[in-house]
Design a protein around this motif. Structure first.
Motif, PDB file in Angstrom:
ATOM      1  N   ARG A 146       0.842  -1.024  -0.358  1.00 21.73           N
ATOM      2  CA  ARG A 146       0.060   0.354   0.317  1.00 21.73           C
ATOM      3  C   ARG A 146       1.148   1.386   0.132  1.00 21.73           C
ATOM      4  N   ALA A 147       2.375   1.438   0.588  1.00 20.53           N
ATOM      5  CA  ALA A 147       2.986   2.749   0.701  1.00 20.53           C
ATOM      6  C   ALA A 147       3.551   2.333  -0.604  1.00 20.53           C
ATOM      7  N   TRP A 148       3.778   1.519  -1.447  1.00 21.12           N
ATOM      8  CA  TRP A 148       4.397   1.301  -3.401  1.00 21.12           C
ATOM      9  C   TRP A 148       3.438   2.350  -3.678  1.00 21.12           C
ATOM     10  N   ILE A 149       1.858   2.398  -3.531  1.00 20.80           N
ATOM     11  CA  ILE A 149       0.861   2.489  -4.440  1.00 20.80           C
ATOM     12  C   ILE A 149       0.918   3.722  -3.762  1.00 20.80           C
ATOM     13  N   ALA A 150       0.731   4.269  -2.735  1.00 20.82           N
ATOM     14  CA  ALA A 150       0.143   5.862  -2.175  1.00 20.82           C
ATOM     15  C   ALA A 150       1.926   6.877  -2.745  1.00 20.82           C
ATOM     16  N   ALA A 151       3.056   5.672  -2.568  1.00 20.47           N
ATOM     17  CA  ALA A 151       3.826   6.222  -3.074  1.00 20.47           C
ATOM     18  C   ALA A 151       4.262   6.454  -5.078  1.00 20.47           C
ATOM     19  N   GLY A 152       3.000   6.026  -5.781  1.00 24.02           N
ATOM     20  CA  GLY A 152       3.215   6.216  -7.427  1.00 24.02           C
ATOM     21  C   GLY A 152       3.993   4.795  -7.599  1.00 24.02           C
ATOM     22  N   LYS A 153       4.461   4.039  -6.763  1.00 21.62           N
ATOM     23  CA  LYS A 153       5.607   3.151  -7.573  1.00 21.62           C
ATOM     24  C   LYS A 153       5.406   1.542  -8.018  1.00 21.62           C
ATOM     25  N   VAL A 154       3.302   1.063  -7.470  1.00 21.61           N
ATOM     26  CA  VAL A 154       3.160   0.185  -8.262  1.00 21.61           C
ATOM     27  C   VAL A 154       1.680   0.788  -7.864  1.00 21.61           C
ATOM     28  N   ARG A 155       0.841   0.208  -9.323  1.00 21.96           N
ATOM     29  CA  ARG A 155      -0.211   0.134  -9.388  1.00 21.96           C
ATOM     30  C   ARG A 155      -1.557  -0.309  -8.552  1.00 21.96           C
ATOM     31  N   ASP A 156      -2.932   0.363  -8.421  1.00 20.98           N
ATOM     32  CA  ASP A 156      -3.303   0.439  -7.432  1.00 20.98           C
ATOM     33  C   ASP A 156      -4.208  -1.070  -7.352  1.00 20.98           C
ATOM     34  N   CYS A 157      -3.708  -1.485  -6.440  1.00 18.50           N
ATOM     35  CA  CYS A 157      -4.129  -3.058  -6.596  1.00 18.50           C
ATOM     36  C   CYS A 157      -5.349  -3.579  -5.193  1.00 18.50           C
ATOM     37  N   ASP A 158      -5.422  -4.722  -4.768  1.00 21.19           N
ATOM     38  CA  ASP A 158      -5.599  -5.200  -3.873  1.00 21.19           C
ATOM     39  C   ASP A 158      -4.343  -5.725  -3.226  1.00 21.19           C
ATOM     40  N   PRO A 159      -3.170  -5.436  -2.293  1.00 19.75           N
ATOM     41  CA  PRO A 159      -2.357  -6.280  -1.834  1.00 19.75           C
ATOM     42  C   PRO A 159      -2.822  -7.621  -1.757  1.00 19.75           C
ATOM     43  N   TYR A 160      -3.281  -8.056  -0.764  1.00 20.41           N
ATOM     44  CA  TYR A 160      -3.630  -9.224  -0.386  1.00 20.41           C
ATOM     45  C   TYR A 160      -3.777 -10.698  -1.274  1.00 20.41           C
ATOM     46  N   HIS A 161      -4.090  -9.598  -2.655  1.00 16.46           N
ATOM     47  CA  HIS A 161      -4.597 -10.532  -3.695  1.00 16.46           C
ATOM     48  C   HIS A 161      -3.296 -10.835  -4.871  1.00 16.46           C
ATOM     49  N   MET A 162      -2.252  -9.785  -4.292  1.00 16.30           N
ATOM     50  CA  MET A 162      -1.189  -9.742  -5.583  1.00 16.30           C
ATOM     51  C   MET A 162      -0.245 -10.899  -4.728  1.00 16.30           C
ATOM     52  N   ILE A 163      -0.445 -11.201  -3.066  1.00 16.19           N
ATOM     53  CA  ILE A 163       0.440 -11.927  -2.886  1.00 16.19           C
ATOM     54  C   ILE A 163      -0.400 -12.923  -2.771  1.00 16.19           C
ATOM     55  N   PHE A 164      -1.586 -13.419  -3.158  1.00 15.68           N
ATOM     56  CA  PHE A 164      -1.962 -14.771  -3.008  1.00 15.68           C
ATOM     57  C   PHE A 164      -1.545 -15.313  -4.738  1.00 15.68           C
ATOM     58  N   SER A 165      -1.813 -14.145  -5.483  1.00  8.54           N
ATOM     59  CA  SER A 165      -1.143 -14.671  -7.068  1.00  8.54           C
ATOM     60  C   SER A 165      -0.794 -15.114  -6.937  1.00  8.54           C
ATOM     61  N   ILE A 166       1.127 -14.086  -5.994  1.00 12.02           N
ATOM     62  CA  ILE A 166       2.394 -15.619  -6.669  1.00 12.02           C
ATOM     63  C   ILE A 166       2.424 -15.894  -5.582  1.00 12.02           C
ATOM     64  N   TRP A 167       1.679 -16.866  -4.502  1.00 13.01           N
ATOM     65  CA  TRP A 167       1.549 -18.239  -4.358  1.00 13.01           C
ATOM     66  C   TRP A 167       1.346 -18.870  -5.064  1.00 13.01           C
ATOM     67  N   SER A 168       0.141 -18.563  -6.156  1.00 12.47           N
ATOM     68  CA  SER A 168      -0.677 -19.982  -6.600  1.00 12.47           C
ATOM     69  C   SER A 168       0.095 -20.120  -7.742  1.00 12.47           C
ATOM     70  N   THR A 169       1.121 -18.920  -8.420  1.00 13.63           N
ATOM     71  CA  THR A 169       1.694 -19.273  -9.901  1.00 13.63           C
ATOM     72  C   THR A 169       3.160 -20.365  -9.827  1.00 13.63           C
ATOM     73  N   THR A 170       3.684 -19.943  -7.812  1.00 14.64           N
ATOM     74  CA  THR A 170       5.171 -19.477  -7.770  1.00 14.64           C
ATOM     75  C   THR A 170       4.934 -21.625  -7.547  1.00 14.64           C
ATOM     76  N   GLN A 171       3.681 -21.957  -6.882  1.00 14.50           N
ATOM     77  CA  GLN A 171       3.773 -23.770  -5.798  1.00 14.50           C
ATOM     78  C   GLN A 171       2.644 -23.966  -6.631  1.00 14.50           C
TER      79      GLN A 171
END
Length: 216
Positions: A146-171
């Motif tokens: 969320r801090a990265w999003i607020a700083a304009g470094k990362v697109r607005d997204c749901d951080p939990y689902h971002m983490i879930f997506s990385i878990w699912s695609t790598t595992q």
């Protein structure tokens, strides 16, 4: 945390430690193939090359062995997420996280399947961990995103689902490795499949999430 019976003695010998590791290695092999409910102490003793009474001296129950393994898996599984650095460059942090998760899928496929089986059974042994330490850690890292999003470094997204997506695609590359190798076919089913996966997933997440000149 599950404590082996022999570990409760005042002096643990090297032989005791080696026996415990031998048993846990056998238990990991059996649990990862058959799941908790499909596994028996007799099967684990056979894989370990030990008598059942000897095995029970070190671990009184199947549940104790299973919990000891789950504790180890959780400790190792959480380490890459714990390393997610709020002060780091978001692109590099995301790339690093993807690669570390894929390295774990490559190097610890049995542990991944053990954890997946536990979750599929409703997490009866680790529900408290999921709702406690794991949730707290994910909440903390969601705050980083969320801090990265607020700083304009990362697109607005749901951080939990971002983490879930990385878990699912790598595992996926651990839990469904047989399928991955079968579909890729001969010549593309070696360990280089993890490098190819890493490059694709880095491109997918970086292009989709990182803001800046490269993704303007």
């Amino acid at each position: 945390m599950a404590i082996p019976r022999a570990a409760q003695t005042q002096r643990r010998t090297r032989i005791q430690e080696e026996k415990e590791e031998l048993i846990l290695e056998a238990a990991l092999e059996v649990f990862s193939q058959r799941g908790f409910h499909g596994s028996t102490i007799d099967q684990i003793a056979e894989v370990a090359g030990m008598s059942k009474p000897n095995l029970l001296y070190y671990f009184r129950t199947k549940d104790t062995m299973h919990r000891a393994l789950i504790d180890r898996v959780l400790e190792n599984w959480l380490e890459p997420l714990q390393a997610f650095d709020a002060e780091g460059d978001p692109e590099e942090e995301i790339r690093s996280y993807i690669r570390r998760k894929l390295e774990m899928a490559r190097d610890f496929p049995r542990e991944s399947r053990l954890f997946a089986n536990e979750i599929l059974q409703g997490a009866p042994h680790i529900e408290g961990v999921l709702e406690g330490p794991l949730k707290s850690l994910v909440d903390e890292k969601a705050g980083v995103i969320r801090a990265w999003i607020a700083a304009g470094k990362v697109r607005d997204c749901d951080p939990y689902h971002m983490i879930f997506s990385i878990w699912s695609t790598t595992q996926h590359y651990a839990d469904f490795d047989v399928q991955v190798k079968a579909v890729l076919g001969i010549g593309h089913d070696g360990v280089d499949r993890f490098e190819a996966a890493a490059r694709f997933l880095e491109t997918l997440f970086v292009s989709g999430l990182i803001l800046g000149d490269k993704n303007a």
